[in-house]
Write an enzyme that holds these catalytic residues in place. Structure first.
Site, PDB file in Angstrom:
ATOM      1  N   GLU A 180       0.679  -1.021   0.104  1.00 33.99           N
ATOM      2  CA  GLU A 180      -0.603   0.314   0.097  1.00 33.99           C
ATOM      3  C   GLU A 180       0.690   1.435   0.116  1.00 33.99           C
ATOM      4  O   GLU A 180       1.166   1.665   0.407  1.00 33.99           O
ATOM      5  CB  GLU A 180      -0.738  -0.335   1.281  1.00 33.99           C
ATOM      6  CG  GLU A 180      -1.990  -0.977   1.004  1.00 33.99           C
ATOM      7  CD  GLU A 180      -2.602  -0.955   1.787  1.00 33.99           C
ATOM      8  OE1 GLU A 180      -3.178  -0.224   3.284  1.00 33.99           O
ATOM      9  OE2 GLU A 180      -4.041  -1.854   1.669  1.00 33.99           O
ATOM     10  N   GLU A 384      -5.636  -8.412  -1.204  1.00 37.60           N
ATOM     11  CA  GLU A 384      -6.163  -8.198   0.419  1.00 37.60           C
ATOM     12  C   GLU A 384      -7.817  -8.033  -0.303  1.00 37.60           C
ATOM     13  O   GLU A 384      -8.334  -7.251  -0.693  1.00 37.60           O
ATOM     14  CB  GLU A 384      -5.955  -7.047   0.502  1.00 37.60           C
ATOM     15  CG  GLU A 384      -3.817  -7.196   1.373  1.00 37.60           C
ATOM     16  CD  GLU A 384      -4.062  -6.346   2.635  1.00 37.60           C
ATOM     17  OE1 GLU A 384      -4.755  -5.709   3.107  1.00 37.60           O
ATOM     18  OE2 GLU A 384      -2.536  -5.875   2.648  1.00 37.60           O
TER      19      GLU A 384
HETATM   20  C1  BG6 Z   1      -4.836  -2.701   4.633  1.00 39.58           C
HETATM   21  C2  BG6 Z   1      -3.293  -3.134   5.459  1.00 39.58           C
HETATM   22  O1  BG6 Z   1      -4.683  -1.639   4.431  1.00 39.58           O
HETATM   23  O2  BG6 Z   1      -5.698  -2.994   5.089  1.00 39.58           O
HETATM   24  C3  BG6 Z   1      -3.425  -4.305   5.970  1.00 39.58           C
HETATM   25  O3  BG6 Z   1      -2.082  -3.338   4.208  1.00 39.58           O
HETATM   26  C4  BG6 Z   1      -4.056  -4.244   7.025  1.00 39.58           C
HETATM   27  O4  BG6 Z   1      -2.068  -5.169   7.006  1.00 39.58           O
HETATM   28  C5  BG6 Z   1      -5.676  -4.442   6.251  1.00 39.58           C
HETATM   29  O5  BG6 Z   1      -4.440  -5.459   7.912  1.00 39.58           O
HETATM   30  C6  BG6 Z   1      -7.009  -4.679   7.095  1.00 39.58           C
HETATM   31  O6  BG6 Z   1      -6.758  -3.119   7.978  1.00 39.58           O
HETATM   32  P1  BG6 Z   1      -6.992  -3.899   9.642  1.00 39.58           P
HETATM   33  O7  BG6 Z   1      -7.101  -2.398  10.036  1.00 39.58           O
HETATM   34  O8  BG6 Z   1      -8.339  -4.186   9.214  1.00 39.58           O
HETATM   35  O9  BG6 Z   1      -6.375  -4.486  10.074  1.00 39.58           O
END
Ligand code: BG6
Length: 486
Positions: A180, A384
């Site tokens: 990111e 993701e």
């Molecule tokens: C992304 C990141 O922004 O979102 C991850 O690359 C992160 O590291 C994921 O865990 C989900 O966000 P969160 O805040 O729910 O962990």
């Protein structure tokens, strides 16, 4: 002419994703040094995490043990193998290889750990997809250079890349240079993504409202662009089969109405938050719209002679991104705002939100895939996507996370539509396949996994692993190459 197909391509890379600082633990084992993530306290749904420039004795730091993949990697990989994973996205903890970040020689014990992990993955025919830097910078680089604000860090990163590229050249093919990377276009990203202490030595909160210094952030981003381009060039020299990608947090932003003011605002947000980084990393130069943005914000990017060539010579092979939600932009400042992944926006009345207020938008994923593919025409990977939710362990030990299955199914269906639209999609790694620490809030309670880990927000628990209902569902999805989603 492409033949229209309903199917995911053969050899589609199905799998899941993690990040060392949220997953691995063993923060000071095997010669590892502290990273920026190790200096961040836990938070909650409503309280922000704190950045503590010096570790506090009585404070709980969730990354220190995380869910101890360091001690459980064999058991964990076996479970991923049972689900039929084709790919496993993980990151290397930079400070396990270079404990302070600026040493000239790497830490052999750290290198050996990842050799063991990659060998274990190979046993189950799982392809590693390695993020080189995922929200952790050796804390030594923050102390010595204020992180990515200094150009010196580029050489440290390239030395780290050279070390791991050479060491794992026959074990890893897919790499992502920065997780990111566009996080640095937002105030929140200064420490998390750039290792920069904007406030100097005082404690500060990791939240949207931190004291900001856009000049530092965008200069740091320029340094990451140069570091990434150098890494891509070097990686290809070390092994011409390497596939090296960028990774963007993609927050598709719709205009709230057809009012041209809303439309222009949504376009500007899309350009700066979403497109800027991809444009530089895929095309190899800064887009024109960035010049005006920098001028208006009073930002002056200091470039060295040769930087433009470096960017041109280090274009990525594929484009990867995270997608959790979409956002809405309105020129009217009085409308109700909602939160989200890194960025929030105006409430969208057509969408439901997760327990953490992220607006769930599967069709937005199809839209986004088309939007990105039209622009770059290179292979895409969704690295993701997932639902952070509170899971309940029933009296019989089962975990019935139907809501997670529904979320993932709806998104996979839209990926399939995008494939039919002609998008060249090569893989999907849902986020947090084994429960891990939340990056945003530091909680364990916000779970994403197919595999439950017994641990709570305060760090209590046996760390035992358990299969959720979604475990069996995803196994079937992979077995049928996405045809059986019921
Ligand atoms: C992304 C990141 O922004 O979102 C991850 O690359 C992160 O590291 C994921 O865990 C989900 O966000 P969160 O805040 O729910 O962990």
């Amino acid at each position: 002419m492409r033949v229209v197909t309903n199917k995911f391509p053969e050899r589609f890379l199905w799998g899941g994703a993690t990040a060392a600082n949220q997953f691995e633990g063993g923060w000071n084992k095997g010669g590892k040094g502290p990273s920026t993530a190790d200096m961040m306290t836990g938070g909650t749904h409503t309280t922000a995490r704190r950045i503590t420039p010096v570790l506090e004795e009585e404070t709980y730091y969730p990354s220190h043990e995380a869910v101890d993949f360091y001690g459980h990697y064999k058991e964990d990989i076996k479970l991923l193998g049972e689900m039929g994973f084709k790919v496993f996205r993980m990151s290397i903890n930079w400070s396990r290889i270079f404990p302070k970040g600026y040493e000239l020689e790497p830490n052999e014990e750290g290198l050996k750990f990842y050799d063991d992990v990659f060998d274990e993955l190979r046993k189950y025919n799982i392809e590693p997809l390695v993020t080189i830097s995922h929200y952790e910078t050796p804390y030594g680089l923050t102390e010595k250079y204020n992180g990515w604000a200094s150009r010196e860090v580029i050489d440290c990163y390239v030395r780290y890349c050279e070390t791991i590229f050479k060491r794992y050249k026959d074990k890893v093919k897919y790499w992502l240079t920065f997780n990111e990377i566009n996080c640095l276009t937002m105030a929140l990203g200064a420490f998390m993504s750039g290792g920069i202490l904007v406030n100097g030595k005082e404690n500060s909160e990791l939240s949207m409202n931190v004291k900001d210094n856009p000049q530092l952030r965008f200069q740091a981003l320029h340094h990451q662009f140069i570091a990434s381009a150098k890494a891509v060039k070097l990686g290809h020299q070390i092994n011409s089969d390497f596939k090296i990608g960028c990774m963007i947090a993609y927050m598709t932003t719709y205009p709230n109405t057809c009012n041209p003011d809303d439309i222009l605002l949504a376009q500007q947000k899309d350009q700066i938050s979403n497109m800027l980084c991809g444009d530089v990393q895929v095309r190899g130069y800064y887009p024109k719209y960035a010049t005006r943005f920098f001028e208006e914000k009073g930002i002056r990017i200091i470039m060295k002679q040769g930087d433009e060539e470096i960017l041109k010579e280090g274009c990525v092979d594929f484009y990867s991104f995270s997608y959790y939600m979409s956002a809405v932009a309105s020129a009217d400042p009085n409308l109700e705002q909602v939160g989200g992944n890194l960025l929030g926006g105006v409430k969208n009345p057509y969408l439901k939100a997760s327990d953490w207020g992220w607006q769930i938008d599967p069709k937005g994923l199809r839209y986004t895939l088309n939007h990105i593919y039209d622009r770059y025409q290179i292979p895409l990977m969704v690295v993701e996507n997932g639902l952070g939710a509170v899971d309940v362990v029933e009296a019989d030990g089962s975990i019935n996370d139907q809501y997670r299955i529904d979320y993932l199914r709806d998104h996979i269906l839209q990926m399939e539509e995008a494939v039919k639209d002609g998008v060249e999609l090569i893989g999907y790694t849902m986020w947090g396949c084994i429960d891990l620490v939340s990056a945003g809030t530091g909680e364990m309670k916000k779970r994403y996994g197919f595999i439950y880990v017994d641990k709570d927000n305060e760090g209590n628990g046996t760390l035992e692993r358990a299969k959720k209902k979604s475990f069996y569902w995803y196994k079937k999805v992979i077995e049928t190459n996405g045809e059986d989603l019921e």
